[in-house]
Design a protein around this motif. Structure first.
Motif, mmCIF file in Angstrom:
data_model
loop_
_atom_site.group_PDB
_atom_site.id
_atom_site.type_symbol
_atom_site.label_atom_id
_atom_site.label_comp_id
_atom_site.label_asym_id
_atom_site.label_seq_id
_atom_site.Cartn_x
_atom_site.Cartn_y
_atom_site.Cartn_z
ATOM 1 N N ILE A 159 0.805 -1.198 0.000
ATOM 2 C CA ILE A 159 0.000 0.000 0.000
ATOM 3 C C ILE A 159 0.848 1.261 0.000
ATOM 4 C CG2 ILE A 159 -2.045 0.935 1.056
ATOM 5 C CD1 ILE A 159 -2.206 -2.034 0.605
ATOM 6 N N HIS A 160 1.525 1.493 1.112
ATOM 7 C CA HIS A 160 2.262 2.746 1.264
ATOM 8 C C HIS A 160 3.749 2.442 1.258
ATOM 9 C CE1 HIS A 160 -1.666 2.831 3.353
ATOM 10 N NE2 HIS A 160 -1.815 3.972 2.690
ATOM 11 N N GLU A 161 4.236 2.220 0.035
ATOM 12 C CA GLU A 161 5.599 1.718 -0.114
ATOM 13 C C GLU A 161 6.638 2.646 0.502
ATOM 14 O OE1 GLU A 161 8.009 -0.250 -3.830
ATOM 15 O OE2 GLU A 161 5.868 0.147 -4.106
ATOM 16 N N GLY A 162 6.489 3.948 0.273
ATOM 17 C CA GLY A 162 7.451 4.902 0.806
ATOM 18 C C GLY A 162 7.534 4.847 2.312
ATOM 19 N N THR A 163 6.387 4.866 2.942
ATOM 20 C CA THR A 163 6.350 4.817 4.398
ATOM 21 C C THR A 163 6.977 3.535 4.915
ATOM 22 O OG1 THR A 163 4.265 6.041 4.324
ATOM 23 C CG2 THR A 163 4.859 4.999 6.417
ATOM 24 N N VAL A 164 6.625 2.416 4.286
ATOM 25 C CA VAL A 164 7.141 1.122 4.735
ATOM 26 C C VAL A 164 8.661 1.097 4.655
ATOM 27 C CG1 VAL A 164 7.250 -1.337 4.182
ATOM 28 C CG2 VAL A 164 5.039 -0.174 4.227
ATOM 29 N N GLU A 165 9.211 1.583 3.560
ATOM 30 C CA GLU A 165 10.672 1.561 3.423
ATOM 31 C C GLU A 165 11.343 2.492 4.424
ATOM 32 O OE1 GLU A 165 12.377 -0.711 1.957
ATOM 33 O OE2 GLU A 165 10.395 -1.497 1.483
ATOM 34 N N ALA A 166 10.706 3.638 4.675
ATOM 35 C CA ALA A 166 11.257 4.573 5.660
ATOM 36 C C ALA A 166 11.290 3.936 7.040
ATOM 37 C CB ALA A 166 10.426 5.857 5.683
ATOM 38 N N VAL A 167 10.203 3.265 7.388
ATOM 39 C CA VAL A 167 10.150 2.624 8.703
ATOM 40 C C VAL A 167 11.134 1.470 8.768
ATOM 41 C CG1 VAL A 167 8.699 1.312 10.300
ATOM 42 C CG2 VAL A 167 7.762 3.311 9.121
ATOM 43 N N ARG A 168 11.223 0.727 7.668
ATOM 44 C CA ARG A 168 12.115 -0.438 7.654
ATOM 45 C C ARG A 168 13.550 -0.045 7.985
ATOM 46 N NH1 ARG A 168 11.160 -5.122 4.953
ATOM 47 N NH2 ARG A 168 9.821 -4.149 3.399
ATOM 48 N N SER A 169 13.955 1.116 7.511
ATOM 49 C CA SER A 169 15.345 1.532 7.715
ATOM 50 C C SER A 169 15.624 1.893 9.174
ATOM 51 C CB SER A 169 15.662 2.732 6.821
ATOM 52 O OG SER A 169 14.924 3.864 7.247
ATOM 53 N N THR A 170 14.578 2.098 9.949
ATOM 54 C CA THR A 170 14.786 2.456 11.361
ATOM 55 C C THR A 170 14.699 1.250 12.288
ATOM 56 O OG1 THR A 170 12.457 2.836 11.930
ATOM 57 C CG2 THR A 170 13.624 4.638 10.860
ATOM 58 N N LEU A 171 14.212 0.126 11.767
ATOM 59 C CA LEU A 171 14.016 -1.032 12.637
ATOM 60 C C LEU A 171 15.335 -1.714 12.975
ATOM 61 C CD1 LEU A 171 10.758 -2.731 11.309
ATOM 62 C CD2 LEU A 171 11.045 -0.987 13.070
ATOM 63 N N ALA A 172 15.355 -2.399 14.089
ATOM 64 C CA ALA A 172 16.530 -3.147 14.522
ATOM 65 C C ALA A 172 16.491 -4.545 13.919
ATOM 66 C CB ALA A 172 16.555 -3.221 16.043
ATOM 67 N N GLY A 173 17.540 -5.307 14.157
ATOM 68 C CA GLY A 173 17.581 -6.682 13.678
ATOM 69 C C GLY A 173 16.642 -7.570 14.479
ATOM 70 N N GLN A 174 16.276 -8.695 13.899
ATOM 71 C CA GLN A 174 15.347 -9.621 14.562
ATOM 72 C C GLN A 174 15.860 -10.040 15.942
ATOM 73 O OE1 GLN A 174 12.576 -11.777 13.178
ATOM 74 N NE2 GLN A 174 12.718 -11.472 10.968
ATOM 75 N N ASP A 175 17.171 -10.240 16.036
ATOM 76 C CA ASP A 175 17.756 -10.683 17.304
ATOM 77 C C ASP A 175 17.447 -9.715 18.430
ATOM 78 O OD1 ASP A 175 18.758 -12.495 15.585
ATOM 79 O OD2 ASP A 175 20.876 -12.089 15.975
ATOM 80 N N GLU A 176 17.498 -8.421 18.113
ATOM 81 C CA GLU A 176 17.253 -7.433 19.164
ATOM 82 C C GLU A 176 15.829 -7.517 19.688
ATOM 83 O OE1 GLU A 176 18.800 -3.513 19.754
ATOM 84 O OE2 GLU A 176 19.764 -3.628 17.775
ATOM 85 N N TYR A 177 14.890 -7.764 18.789
ATOM 86 C CA TYR A 177 13.495 -7.866 19.224
ATOM 87 C C TYR A 177 13.267 -9.147 20.023
ATOM 88 C CZ TYR A 177 12.743 -3.927 16.121
ATOM 89 O OH TYR A 177 12.812 -2.693 15.539
ATOM 90 N N VAL A 178 14.008 -10.175 19.657
ATOM 91 C CA VAL A 178 13.909 -11.414 20.437
ATOM 92 C C VAL A 178 14.440 -11.178 21.845
ATOM 93 C CG1 VAL A 178 14.776 -13.778 20.667
ATOM 94 C CG2 VAL A 178 13.999 -12.950 18.433
ATOM 95 N N ARG A 179 15.554 -10.465 21.930
ATOM 96 C CA ARG A 179 16.121 -10.187 23.257
ATOM 97 C C ARG A 179 15.202 -9.277 24.066
ATOM 98 N NH1 ARG A 179 21.743 -8.396 24.291
ATOM 99 N NH2 ARG A 179 21.589 -6.896 22.566
ATOM 100 N N LEU A 180 14.618 -8.303 23.384
ATOM 101 C CA LEU A 180 13.683 -7.400 24.037
ATOM 102 C C LEU A 180 12.474 -8.169 24.573
ATOM 103 C CD1 LEU A 180 13.548 -4.310 24.444
ATOM 104 C CD2 LEU A 180 12.150 -4.181 22.377
ATOM 105 N N ALA A 181 11.920 -9.026 23.734
ATOM 106 C CA ALA A 181 10.755 -9.818 24.130
ATOM 107 C C ALA A 181 11.108 -10.763 25.274
ATOM 108 C CB ALA A 181 10.209 -10.596 22.937
#
Lengths: 117, 117
Positions: A12-34
């Motif tokens: 849908i909102h490709e620009g927004t998605v890519e912008a957000v994607r660039s700010t996200l951390a790696g999967q490992d970090e979210y696993v550690r956070l969780a």
DNA sequence: ACATTAGTTGAACACCTATTCAACAAAAAG
DNA sequence: CTTTTTGTTGAATAGGTGTTCAACTAATGT
């Protein structure tokens, strides 16, 4: 149909998605956070942590205080110990547990302040 | 053997236990606290929350961003919605989700700062 | 009207988790 | 040495949880 199917929908909102994607951390970090928050996600464990915030306590103290068996308390303390949320010192055959650092208290506090509104 | 068996051990530090007991909250509060933290205790949900911290997103955006099905995202958003961690607005058939308040960001931040040490 | 798409929902499934129980180690007391 | 007590541990069990799948609603477009 040349679009790569990342998901089951036309994006849908490709620009927004890519912008957000660039700010996200790696999967490992979210696993550690969780993994961290999961330890606060059980009533027994938060009761143990909140009790230890007040004073260091041995396993029997915690069992008596919370109405649990020593085994149940010990199992939970092991989980908290392995994640470095609590530390302990041994005096004869008695093991005294206490919070590992102020971060634990900070997390509890922010949780308490959230549920009281 | 006149002692009330609160637990499977002779109580040790009675004074300390009673002092701590008087500072503890009711069981309901710990259940609510654990319920809150449990929502942060899953990698998918913290990824959703962290993405929404950057920008409001629709279900398809989140599915594409995180490589999940719409169904999986929707189920998690429902849990987050029921606990008032996210809010949404509907524009035609598209539903935009965003964080409900700054508390959510605060909790994520303190979690991130804890795991990076 | 009909087809398409975003989103939700409930059931089913596999997986995880918390408590219990029994057995055990280690230190203290008799 | 024997008994008692604190504490830990592993297996087992029951209850909870996340994803998938299929069916469905609502809104759009042809």
């Amino acid at each position: 149909m040349e679009s790569i199917s990342f998901c089951d929908c036309d994006v849908i909102h490709e620009g927004t998605v890519e912008a957000v994607r660039s700010t996200l951390a790696g999967q490992d970090e979210y696993v550690r956070l969780a993994t961290l928050f999961k330890l606060f996600g059980d009533p027994t464990r938060v009761r143990i942590l909140h009790a230890l915030e007040q004073h260091e306590l041995c396993v029997c103290d915690l069992a008596a205080l919370l109405g649990l068996t020593k085994s149940a308390v010990s199992h939970q303390l092991k989980a908290l110990r392995l994640s470095n949320l609590v530390k302990f010192r041994k005096e004869a055959q008695v093991v005294f547990y206490s919070l590992a650092d102020d971060h634990v208290k900070d997390i509890l506090d922010i949780g308490f302040s959230h549920i009281s509104e």
